[in-house]
Design an enzyme around this catalytic site. Structure first.
Site, PDB file in Angstrom:
ATOM      1  N   LYS A 260       0.854  -1.189   0.000  1.00 23.33           N
ATOM      2  CA  LYS A 260       0.000   0.000   0.000  1.00 23.33           C
ATOM      3  C   LYS A 260       0.887   1.236   0.000  1.00 23.33           C
ATOM      4  O   LYS A 260       1.542   1.544   0.991  1.00 23.33           O
ATOM      5  CB  LYS A 260      -0.895   0.035   1.250  1.00 23.33           C
ATOM      6  CG  LYS A 260      -1.976   1.101   1.118  1.00 23.33           C
ATOM      7  CD  LYS A 260      -2.417   1.701   2.426  1.00 23.33           C
ATOM      8  CE  LYS A 260      -1.483   2.734   2.955  1.00 23.33           C
ATOM      9  NZ  LYS A 260      -1.391   3.963   2.134  1.00 23.33           N
TER      10      LYS A 260
ATOM     11  N   CYS B 203      13.838  11.036   5.706  1.00 25.18           N
ATOM     12  CA  CYS B 203      14.057  10.580   7.086  1.00 25.18           C
ATOM     13  C   CYS B 203      15.508  10.754   7.478  1.00 25.18           C
ATOM     14  O   CYS B 203      15.845  10.872   8.646  1.00 25.18           O
ATOM     15  CB  CYS B 203      13.646   9.124   7.213  1.00 25.18           C
ATOM     16  SG  CYS B 203      14.421   8.088   5.979  1.00 25.18           S
TER      17      CYS B 203
ATOM     18  N   GLU C 256      11.011  16.248  13.677  1.00 21.08           N
ATOM     19  CA  GLU C 256      11.459  16.207  12.283  1.00 21.08           C
ATOM     20  C   GLU C 256      10.920  17.437  11.563  1.00 21.08           C
ATOM     21  O   GLU C 256       9.710  17.674  11.592  1.00 21.08           O
ATOM     22  CB  GLU C 256      10.830  14.989  11.598  1.00 21.08           C
ATOM     23  CG  GLU C 256      11.668  13.757  11.590  1.00 21.08           C
ATOM     24  CD  GLU C 256      11.037  12.672  10.715  1.00 21.08           C
ATOM     25  OE1 GLU C 256       9.873  12.325  10.924  1.00 21.08           O
ATOM     26  OE2 GLU C 256      11.745  12.166   9.837  1.00 21.08           O
TER      27      GLU C 256
ATOM     28  N   GLU D 189      10.906   1.071   9.457  1.00 16.18           N
ATOM     29  CA  GLU D 189      11.812   2.168   9.096  1.00 16.18           C
ATOM     30  C   GLU D 189      11.071   3.447   9.425  1.00 16.18           C
ATOM     31  O   GLU D 189      10.155   3.843   8.702  1.00 16.18           O
ATOM     32  CB  GLU D 189      12.148   2.114   7.599  1.00 16.18           C
ATOM     33  CG  GLU D 189      12.936   0.901   7.160  1.00 16.18           C
ATOM     34  CD  GLU D 189      14.373   0.923   7.653  1.00 16.18           C
ATOM     35  OE1 GLU D 189      14.845   1.953   8.159  1.00 16.18           O
ATOM     36  OE2 GLU D 189      15.028  -0.132   7.543  1.00 16.18           O
TER      37      GLU D 189
END
Ligand code: NAP
Length: 493
Positions: free
Chosen positions: A189, A299, A396, A265
């Site tokens: 997905k 990331c 982040e 991850e």
């Protein structure tokens, strides 16, 4: 900084040619009730096209297809599994330009970066084509000499794969490559913002000879509603996820019910350390890569710059000069170097994080504001004197913003770098070999860029520690995530 708004002549052709239905059991089909949703071009804020919006039943149909194909796929000779991946690699490379344009249109990154990602994505297929035939085992005499140990590796079974929007194809091939090589079937997905690259990839794998049901693709606007029944179903044996830590945590909980093997991850908050003895040219070059690859939406993006007080002024000045010279605009123009952020929510987040840092005393060296245009553009930004308590020191940023803080002491900067729940990657610039090794060992992250601003490589083990994840993708260990170890105790000898 200039904003570029050119149209690319092939845009409509490439979007029209991309598949837009679900790919289940080797067939393209609409979602139940012909439901669909619009995919947006983040550089214009306008709809590109519509794709199928899978229902939970569609998801379960995809899982059924993967589950039915599992037994025969596991028996497929490893060499043939590898050759399918190798053919898919060749096909991707032969359609490089169209795939790059498609990715730029749905995700926004400049064409040069999309081209780079298509190559990077294809390389996972080439790498795992080579690994498919290297799945080994073991044979040993028991310590008491009376028996034998036979150890073999078997595919873990049907896998559920979930990927984010920031690397629409590479995050998929990094999972699909080892799954196919190991003999696992899967349902993938992609993120709702970027389904087109993954659908195009499914078409390529089919052309490369992948048997029906080995890979199934479901696209949806309701990720949780679609995935949870599949995760709790019991036929899947593995969940491999790339995305935010918050969602990853939720998926680990859901996976507990069926005790699924999980690979995670997750997010990062990478520190970038520049010591006084660093080669400053290399450090600025590395900073541009570590910060601006994918416009900061990675990331692995450097999220916190710690620069020794002796060189901080010079480093900030040079970095700001480079950042302010970048061309921002629609990624389809060849001269553009920075595209839009993925959506309005992400643009709002970057704006808020910068406002918070400035309110807490940071100084804007360059940028610091939203750029003009219909899309979600933010100016490449350098902030100096960013206090440790600013929100962007903990969260982040996922945008083109480089916050700089100064330090004077090695132990102190290591402690600051490690003062985060994340641990994906750290960067470190120094010419002192002892310091390089000492600090690399002390940094709490799964990867370290030592005098290097980019760590991603299909042949290297990618992954994080702490809240950045579980498991590794790529490298020799990448295939392990899709293999179980079976031990046969041999008696009667
Ligand atoms: P996200 O919101 O966690 O979404 C990632 C994927 O999970 C998407 O496909 C999303 O679908 C799906 N998802 C969301 N909620 C779900 C749920 N309840 N159940 C099942 N699936 C669900 O992350 P993102 O914003 O797309 O991506 C950015 C994040 O990914 C950042 O934190 C970044 O650091 C991380 N990332 C990590 C790596 C790595 O290798 N460590 C690489 C790239 C990105 P929808 O799109 O439909 O919501």
């Amino acid at each position: 900084m200039t904003i570029s708004v050119h149209q690319h002549p092939r845009e409509a052709t490439v979007v029209d040619a991309a598949p837009k239905q679900l790919f289940i059991g080797g067939a393209w089909r609409p979602a139940t009730g012909e439901r669909s949703y619009e995919v947006e071009d983040p550089s214009t804020g306008r709809a590109l096209c519509s794709v199928a919006d899978a229902s939970p039943d569609d998801g379960l149909a995809a899982l059924a297809a993967a589950s039915e194909a599992q037994e025969s796929w596991a028996k497929h000779p490893p060499r043939e599994r590898g050759e399918i991946l190798r053919r898919a690699y060749e096909l991707i490379m032969s359609r490089h330009e169209d795939l790059a344009l498609l990715m730029t249109l749905e995700m926004g990154k400049p064409l040069t970066e999309s081209r780079g990602e298509i190559t990077y994505a294809a390389e996972f297929f080439r790498w795992f084509a080579e690994e498919a035939v290297r799945i080994g085992g073991d044979y040993a005499v028991a310590p008491n000499g009376s028996g034998r140990f036979l150890v073999m590796r078997q595919p873990v079974g049907p896998a559920l794969l979930i990927t984010p929007w920031n690397f629409p194809m590479a995050m998929g091939t990094r999972k699909i490559g080892p799954a196919i090589a190991a003999g696992c079937t899967s349902v993938i997905k992609p993120a709702h913002q970027t389904p087109l690259s993954m659908l195009a990839l499914a078409g390529i794998l089919q052309e490369a000879g992948l048997p029906d049901g080995v890979l199934n693709v479901v696209t949806s606007r309701s990720a949780g509603r679609l995935m949870e029944p599949m995760i709790r179903d019991g036929r899947a044996r593995k969940l491999s996820f790339t995305g935010s830590t918050a969602v990853g945590r939720k998926l680990i909980e859901q996976s507990a019910e069926q005790v699924l093997r999980v690979s995670m991850e997750l997010g990062g908050n990478a520190p970038f350390l520049v010591f006084a003895d660093a080669d400053l040219d290399a450090a600025v070059e590395g900073a541009m890569l570590a910060k601006m690859r994918n416009g900061g939406e990675a990331c692995t993006a450097a999220n916190r710059f710690y620069v020794h007080a002796e060189v901080a002024g010079e480093f900030s000045r040079r970095l700001a000069e480079r950042m302010s010279g970048l061309r921002v605009g629609r990624g389809v123009s060849e001269e553009v170097q920075v595209g839009p952020l993925i959506d309005d929510t992400q643009l709002g987040k970057v704006r808020d994080l910068v406002a918070d840092a400035v309110q807490q005393g940071a100084e804007v060296v360059t940028g610091g504001s939203v750029a003009d245009g219909d899309g979600y553009f933010y100016r490449p930004t350098v902030l100096s004197g960013v206090p440790l308590q600013a929100r962007m020191s903990r969260e982040e940023i996922f945008g083109p913003v480089a916050p700089i803080t100064t330090f004077t002491d090695e132990q102190e900067v290591i402690a600051q770098a490690n003062d985060t729940e994340y641990g994906l990657v750290s960067y470190l610039y120094t010419r002192d070999l002892q310091r390089a090794l000492r600090v690399s060992e002390a940094l709490e992250s799964g990867m370290v860029g030592l005098n290097q601003g980019i760590v991603s490589n299909p042949a290297a083990p990618f992954g994080g520690v702490k809240h950045s994840g579980l498991g590794r993708e790529g490298g020799k260990v990448g295939i392990e995530e899709f293999l179980e170890t079976k031990y046969i105790a041999v008696g009667g000898l």
